[in-house]
Design an enzyme around this catalytic site. Structure first.
Site, mmCIF file in Angstrom:
data_model
loop_
_atom_site.group_PDB
_atom_site.id
_atom_site.type_symbol
_atom_site.label_atom_id
_atom_site.label_comp_id
_atom_site.label_asym_id
_atom_site.label_seq_id
_atom_site.Cartn_x
_atom_site.Cartn_y
_atom_site.Cartn_z
ATOM 1 N N ASN A 9 0.865 -1.178 0.000
ATOM 2 C CA ASN A 9 0.000 0.000 0.000
ATOM 3 C C ASN A 9 0.904 1.231 0.000
ATOM 4 O OD1 ASN A 9 -1.745 2.092 0.557
ATOM 5 N ND2 ASN A 9 -2.220 1.422 2.648
ATOM 6 N N LYS A 11 0.120 4.277 -0.182
ATOM 7 C CA LYS A 11 -0.494 5.470 0.422
ATOM 8 C C LYS A 11 -0.279 6.673 -0.514
ATOM 9 C CE LYS A 11 0.107 3.238 4.806
ATOM 10 N NZ LYS A 11 0.207 3.332 6.242
ATOM 11 N N HIS A 115 -9.438 1.264 5.158
ATOM 12 C CA HIS A 115 -8.113 1.399 5.782
ATOM 13 C C HIS A 115 -8.230 2.323 7.002
ATOM 14 C CE1 HIS A 115 -3.962 2.580 6.443
ATOM 15 N NE2 HIS A 115 -3.637 1.444 5.854
ATOM 16 N N GLU A 117 -6.485 4.654 8.083
ATOM 17 C CA GLU A 117 -6.286 6.096 7.835
ATOM 18 C C GLU A 117 -7.553 6.725 7.267
ATOM 19 O OE1 GLU A 117 -2.675 5.647 5.580
ATOM 20 O OE2 GLU A 117 -1.686 4.998 7.430
ATOM 21 N N GLU A 190 -5.102 -4.943 10.589
ATOM 22 C CA GLU A 190 -4.052 -3.959 10.806
ATOM 23 C C GLU A 190 -4.306 -3.227 12.125
ATOM 24 O OE1 GLU A 190 -2.083 -2.777 6.881
ATOM 25 O OE2 GLU A 190 -3.878 -1.575 7.032
ATOM 26 N N GLY A 196 2.779 2.209 10.693
ATOM 27 C CA GLY A 196 3.722 3.311 10.500
ATOM 28 C C GLY A 196 4.445 3.720 11.761
ATOM 29 N N SER A 236 3.714 -2.153 10.159
ATOM 30 C CA SER A 236 5.181 -2.174 10.336
ATOM 31 C C SER A 236 5.817 -3.502 9.934
ATOM 32 C CB SER A 236 5.553 -1.804 11.774
ATOM 33 O OG SER A 236 5.152 -0.464 12.047
#
Ligand code: PGA
Length: 278
Positions: A9, A11, A115, A117, A190, A196, A236
């Site tokens: 991904n 992003k 996701h 985010e 996730e 991240g 990560s």
């Protein structure tokens, strides 16, 4: 056994030109038509996917085709492309949005939905996630549903409740359940606190969450389909921790952010997927 999936991904990174350079370098790791250059990156039975930004999808699709035609793709694995985000409608006055149909035209066969985010920064609700999964199916894209708990939710003992809420939302509408097959739907666990941050869930953390998700999939979809839906781990992931995560029970793939931006690291992750899938 179902093939392991390694998905990157990107992003909001790598524009069209960067995407071309990435694919050139990724193909080069596999040494054209010869042996993999690093001796590690053997794709084996691994399925490989990339989710570039929507503006880079078409460039990625074209470059991949060029590399394949010229033979430079060599032993690099078949690559599927996906879109990171879709709107629920097919078209209309939604400035700045991308529809599933448009993403499909640009080369996507997969779509990330939900996701973290999107859920946290852009306030997407479970209801919006459901409508995006519907939109993906309408356009013939295979949704990859992202679920995961925040750190406070985990600390408050709400891991199971959060995961089940996010997954049940999508499995509840009968017309959605009817379209779900192992080839058309996957789930990515996730944990938000691991995205991240450099903080990875342990293989035991991943196994616990994946067991909850698997139980729900089997319960709602029946043993045959529910047991075969791929569940990926994300948060990560790096070449150094990929093998141990892929060895955890029910971890059927990896969804990788930061480490997917480097062609060498991504190829190494594909190698880990190949080892796990063989
Ligand atoms: P990360 O991102 O690998 O950079 O933690 C994972 C993701 O958000 O999919």
């Amino acid at each position: 056994m179902t093939a392991v999936i390694v998905a990157g991904n990107w992003k909001m990174n790598l524009g069209p030109r960067d995407a071309e350079l990435f694919l050139d370098a990724f193909a080069a790791v596999f040494g054209g038509s010869g042996e993999p250059a690093d001796g590690q990156a053997r794709p084996g039975g691994c399925r490989v996917a990339l989710f570039p930004p929507a503006v880079s999808l078409d460039a990625a699709r074209r470059r991949k085709a060029q590399l394949e035609e010229s033979g430079a793709w060599g032993r690099a694995p078949a690559l599927e492309l996906g879109v990171q985000q879709i709107h629920a409608e097919a078209d209309g006055a939604f400035t700045g949005e991308t529809s599933a149909e448009q993403a499909s035209q640009a080369g996507a066969t997969l779509a990330l939905v939900g996701h973290s985010e999107r859920r946290t920064i852009f306030h997407e609700t479970d209801d919006m996630v459901v409508r995006r999964v519907q939109a993906a199916f309408r356009a013939g894209l295979a949704p990859m549903l992202c679920v995961g708990e925040q750190l406070e939710e985990r600390k408050a003992g709400r891991l199971e409740a959060v995961l089940l809420r996010q997954l049940e939302a999508v499995l509840s509408p009968p017309e959605l359940r009817a379209g779900i097959r192992p080839e058309t739907f996957s789930v990515a666990y996730e944990p938000v606190w691991a995205i991240g941050t450099g903080e990875t869930a342990t293989p035991d953390d991943a196994a616990e969450a994946h067991a909850i998700l698997r139980g729900c999939l089997v319960d709602r979809l029946g043993e045959e389909i529910g047991a075969a839906i791929p569940i990926l781990y994300g948060g990560s992931v790096k070449p150094a921790n990929a093998d141990e995560l892929l060895a955890a029970p029910e971890v059927g793939g990896l969804l990788v952010g930061g480490a997917s931006l480097d062609p060498g690291d991504f190829a190494a992750l594909v190698g880990a997927g190949g080892r796990a899938g063989s």
